[in-house]
Every structure is written in C-alpha cells, then in structure tokens.
Design an enzyme around this catalytic site. Structure first.
Site, PDB file in Angstrom:
ATOM      1  N   GLU A   1      -8.642   0.641  -3.059  1.00 39.34           N
ATOM      2  CA  GLU A   1      -9.528   0.655  -1.899  1.00 39.34           C
ATOM      3  C   GLU A   1     -10.463   1.842  -2.034  1.00 39.34           C
ATOM      4  OE1 GLU A   1      -7.225   0.849   1.645  1.00 39.34           O
ATOM      5  OE2 GLU A   1      -6.193  -1.024   1.238  1.00 39.34           O
TER       6      GLU A   1
ATOM      7  N   ARG B   1      -6.783  12.523   0.899  1.00 37.19           N
ATOM      8  CA  ARG B   1      -5.619  12.806   1.765  1.00 37.19           C
ATOM      9  C   ARG B   1      -4.423  11.932   1.407  1.00 37.19           C
ATOM     10  NH1 ARG B   1      -7.527   9.872   7.328  1.00 37.19           N
ATOM     11  NH2 ARG B   1      -9.501  10.880   6.881  1.00 37.19           N
TER      12      ARG B   1
ATOM     13  N   GLU C   1     -11.186  -9.298   2.801  1.00 33.63           N
ATOM     14  CA  GLU C   1      -9.926  -8.990   3.469  1.00 33.63           C
ATOM     15  C   GLU C   1     -10.231  -8.844   4.951  1.00 33.63           C
ATOM     16  OE1 GLU C   1      -7.279  -6.211   1.628  1.00 33.63           O
ATOM     17  OE2 GLU C   1      -6.391  -5.633   3.545  1.00 33.63           O
TER      18      GLU C   1
ATOM     19  N   HIS D   1       0.939   6.145   1.958  1.00 35.34           N
ATOM     20  CA  HIS D   1       1.651   7.080   2.828  1.00 35.34           C
ATOM     21  C   HIS D   1       2.855   7.732   2.166  1.00 35.34           C
ATOM     22  CE1 HIS D   1      -1.256   6.668   5.864  1.00 35.34           C
ATOM     23  NE2 HIS D   1      -1.181   5.353   5.775  1.00 35.34           N
TER      24      HIS D   1
ATOM     25  N   THR E   1      -8.475   3.462   8.528  1.00 36.23           N
ATOM     26  CA  THR E   1      -9.689   2.630   8.476  1.00 36.23           C
ATOM     27  C   THR E   1      -9.779   1.825   9.765  1.00 36.23           C
ATOM     28  OG1 THR E   1      -9.250   2.474   6.118  1.00 36.23           O
ATOM     29  CG2 THR E   1     -10.964   1.050   6.981  1.00 36.23           C
TER      30      THR E   1
ATOM     31  N   HIS F   1      -3.775  -4.622   7.653  1.00 39.37           N
ATOM     32  CA  HIS F   1      -3.895  -3.428   8.497  1.00 39.37           C
ATOM     33  C   HIS F   1      -3.002  -3.544   9.719  1.00 39.37           C
ATOM     34  CE1 HIS F   1      -5.339   0.244  10.321  1.00 39.37           C
ATOM     35  NE2 HIS F   1      -5.873   0.522   9.153  1.00 39.37           N
TER      36      HIS F   1
ATOM     37  N   ARG G   1      -9.407   8.226  -0.994  1.00 40.13           N
ATOM     38  CA  ARG G   1     -10.387   8.681  -0.003  1.00 40.13           C
ATOM     39  C   ARG G   1     -11.203   9.847  -0.552  1.00 40.13           C
ATOM     40  NH1 ARG G   1     -10.565   7.817   5.526  1.00 40.13           N
ATOM     41  NH2 ARG G   1      -9.270   6.089   6.197  1.00 40.13           N
TER      42      ARG G   1
ATOM     43  N   HIS H   1      -5.651   3.692  -1.548  1.00 43.65           N
ATOM     44  CA  HIS H   1      -6.992   4.076  -1.083  1.00 43.65           C
ATOM     45  C   HIS H   1      -7.298   5.497  -1.544  1.00 43.65           C
ATOM     46  CE1 HIS H   1      -9.823   4.354   2.703  1.00 43.65           C
ATOM     47  NE2 HIS H   1     -10.447   4.665   1.582  1.00 43.65           N
TER      48      HIS H   1
ATOM     49  N   ASN I   1       0.851  -1.191   0.000  1.00 48.46           N
ATOM     50  CA  ASN I   1       0.000   0.000   0.000  1.00 48.46           C
ATOM     51  C   ASN I   1       0.893   1.250   0.000  1.00 48.46           C
ATOM     52  OD1 ASN I   1      -1.471   2.250   1.051  1.00 48.46           O
ATOM     53  ND2 ASN I   1      -3.088   0.862   1.669  1.00 48.46           N
TER      54      ASN I   1
HETATM   55  N1  PXP Z   1      -5.934  -3.224   3.831  1.00 48.68           N
HETATM   56  C1  PXP Z   1      -6.897  -2.278   3.863  1.00 48.68           C
HETATM   57  C2  PXP Z   1      -8.250  -2.644   3.350  1.00 48.68           C
HETATM   58  C3  PXP Z   1      -6.630  -0.977   4.324  1.00 48.68           C
HETATM   59  O1  PXP Z   1      -7.593  -0.050   4.347  1.00 48.68           O
HETATM   60  C4  PXP Z   1      -5.315  -0.656   4.718  1.00 48.68           C
HETATM   61  C5  PXP Z   1      -4.978   0.737   5.150  1.00 48.68           C
HETATM   62  O2  PXP Z   1      -5.254   1.621   4.156  1.00 48.68           O
HETATM   63  C6  PXP Z   1      -4.341  -1.664   4.650  1.00 48.68           C
HETATM   64  C7  PXP Z   1      -4.675  -2.937   4.224  1.00 48.68           C
HETATM   65  C8  PXP Z   1      -2.914  -1.399   5.017  1.00 48.68           C
HETATM   66  O3  PXP Z   1      -2.824  -1.069   6.358  1.00 48.68           O
HETATM   67  P1  PXP Z   1      -1.442  -0.498   6.905  1.00 48.68           P
HETATM   68  O4  PXP Z   1      -1.170   0.746   6.150  1.00 48.68           O
HETATM   69  O5  PXP Z   1      -1.708  -0.284   8.354  1.00 48.68           O
HETATM   70  O6  PXP Z   1      -0.412  -1.567   6.643  1.00 48.68           O
END
Ligand code: PXP
Length: 258
Positions: free
Chosen positions: A73, A52, A154, A13, A104, A197, A48, A46, A10
C-alpha cells in the site's frame, strides 16, 4: 464470479508495536510467515511517508523471505513510485495518505486526482505490478478507476464497520447495500474488486458473502486478536469465517435459482 475469496493479512501493526520500542521485536516478517502457514493468500503492508508501520528494510525482507505475494500500500508520490519500481511487488494498492490521520480514513478520489494518478498507474502497470485503487464504494470512483486503467479496486469498508460497531442497524444495512452495489458495478466494469478496512469476526461475514469480491485485506483486528489467541488462531478463525459466509451465500444462491 463467486468462488474463492483471498485473504490478505496486513502486518503493519506488528511493525507499529516493534517501532514503539525500537529494536527488532516483534518482527513483521515473522508475522507474515505465520500468516502464510495459517492460510493467508497474501501479505499487505503500508509503507507510509513517516514510516510509522513497516520500513524500507521490511519490504526487502518481505519480498525475499516470505513465499506469499506482497500487496504494497502506498501514496501516489514520486518517492513511493520509485520504491515500488525498485522492489516490484506482486501488487500496489494506491491509498490516500495524510500525515496527521491515525489510519486511512477514506477512499482515494480517483476521479478528482486523475492527472496525478494516471502516470503512476501506468508506470506500475508497465512494470508488471497489479495496481489497485483504494476507493469509497461510489459509481464515479469505479468509473474513474476503469478510465485510469487500474485492473483492481479495493472498496473501503470502514464506514460499514463503524456503524456496525455502533449497532446502528439501518445505517449498517445501507452501507452494506452500497458495498454490494459497488462490488457488482465494479465487476460489471471488468474490475477485480477487493475490500477492506476495519473488518472483524463480527463484521466480515456479510462482506465475504458478496460474490463479486475476490479478496479481503484485514490487519488491525487480527493483530489485536492475536494478543489473546495467538496470530495463527486469529487468522485461521478469520479464514474459516470468510469461507463459511461465502459457502452459505453460494448455497442460498443455488437454492434461489432452482
Ligand atoms: N486495505 C487498505 C487499503 C488499508 O489501507 C488498510 C489499513 O492499512 C486495510 C485494508 C486494513 O485495514 P485494517 O487494518 O483496519 O484491517
């Protein structure tokens, strides 16, 4: 059911840091290319409502410039549905979204939101997009996902990671058991089961060892770790940790069956 465990990286960030100053640096698409070279199997991002993290133009570039499948996402809204249908990514993971949350915070209430989700799952599926629902590890949510016709779920690993971080061992074991049961139940229902997550080098192994899981999606920790070691090294170490855990679990399983 055991086998290769995919890693979705992901890159949200990287965009968060870029957005802190505006401009184009650091570029989340460049991060996705580094992830591809480091052994990621997919890119997750994601979009949003408040943009952001990634922005609309990032999706276009992720689709055009990166050779990995994109898992977009999104909240279950008409705006996001239209964007997904316009880009047709490999997969869409439907997540709950509240503007005021930092991240989330919990899974989607697939059971309670059946009527809102049904047409969205259908439209995405008809467009050939693999639909996943981000849910808590609960039997009724798995059954709701099945009845909605989503091929993938998921499992939200945030509660497990929180108690593991706090070293609350009894709670951590209970959360792991909940995840393992849900992975088993989901696979038995014919769902492809992913998880993610909050996962880190310290928390990923017991999750990666669950043989029914097909994919982990990991972001925040990898991007944070990249500050210290570089993104390539951070992803390679996560990939190796996952492979090691999965290999050890498979060997133990073979021994148990002998
Ligand atoms: N899976 C989903 C569905 C998420 O919303 C997120 C966070 O955006 C992640 C995985 C990844 O989580 P993290 O950034 O905490 O590793």
């Amino acid at each position: 059911m055991s086998g290769y465990l995919r890693l979705g990286v992901n890159i949200d960030h990287v965009a968060t840091i870029r957005n802190a100053r505006g401009g184009e640096h650091p570029d989340p698409v460049r991060a996705a290319k580094v992830a591809a070279a480091a052994g990621a199997d997919g890119i997750t991002a994601h979009l949003r409502e408040d943009r952001r993290h990634i922005r609309d133009a990032d999706i276009e570039r992720l689709m055009a410039e990166v050779g990995l499948p994109l898992n977009l996402e999104m909240a279950a809204t008409p705006e996001m549905l239209n964007i997904a249908l316009r880009h047709c990514p490999h997969a869409c993971c439907i997540v709950p979204e509240r503007r005021e949350e930092v991240t989330t915070e919990g899974g989607l209430d697939a059971a309670g939101l059946h009527n809102q989700l049904k047409p969205i799952v259908e439209r995405l599926g008809e467009a050939g997009i693999r639909v996943s629902l981000f849910i808590n590890a609960e039997r009724r949510q798995l059954e709701a996902a099945k009845s909605l016709g989503a091929p993938v779920v998921e499992l939200h690993t945030g509660a497990y990671c929180d108690v593991a971080f706090a070293r609350e061992n009894a709670k951590r074991d209970a959360e792991l058991a909940r995840l393992a049961n849900a992975a088993r139940d989901g696979a038995a229902l014919g769902l492809e089961v992913h998880a993610g997550h909050g996962l880190t080098f310290d928390t990923v192994a017991p999750v990666a060892a669950m043989p029914e899981l097909a994919e982990l999606n990991i972001g925040h920790f990898l991007i944070g770790e990249a500050i210290f070691t570089g993104l390539d090294a951070s992803i390679r170490r996560m990939r190796a940790t996952m492979d090691e855990a999965r290999g050890a679990a498979a060997r133990q399983d073979t021994k148990d069956r002998a």
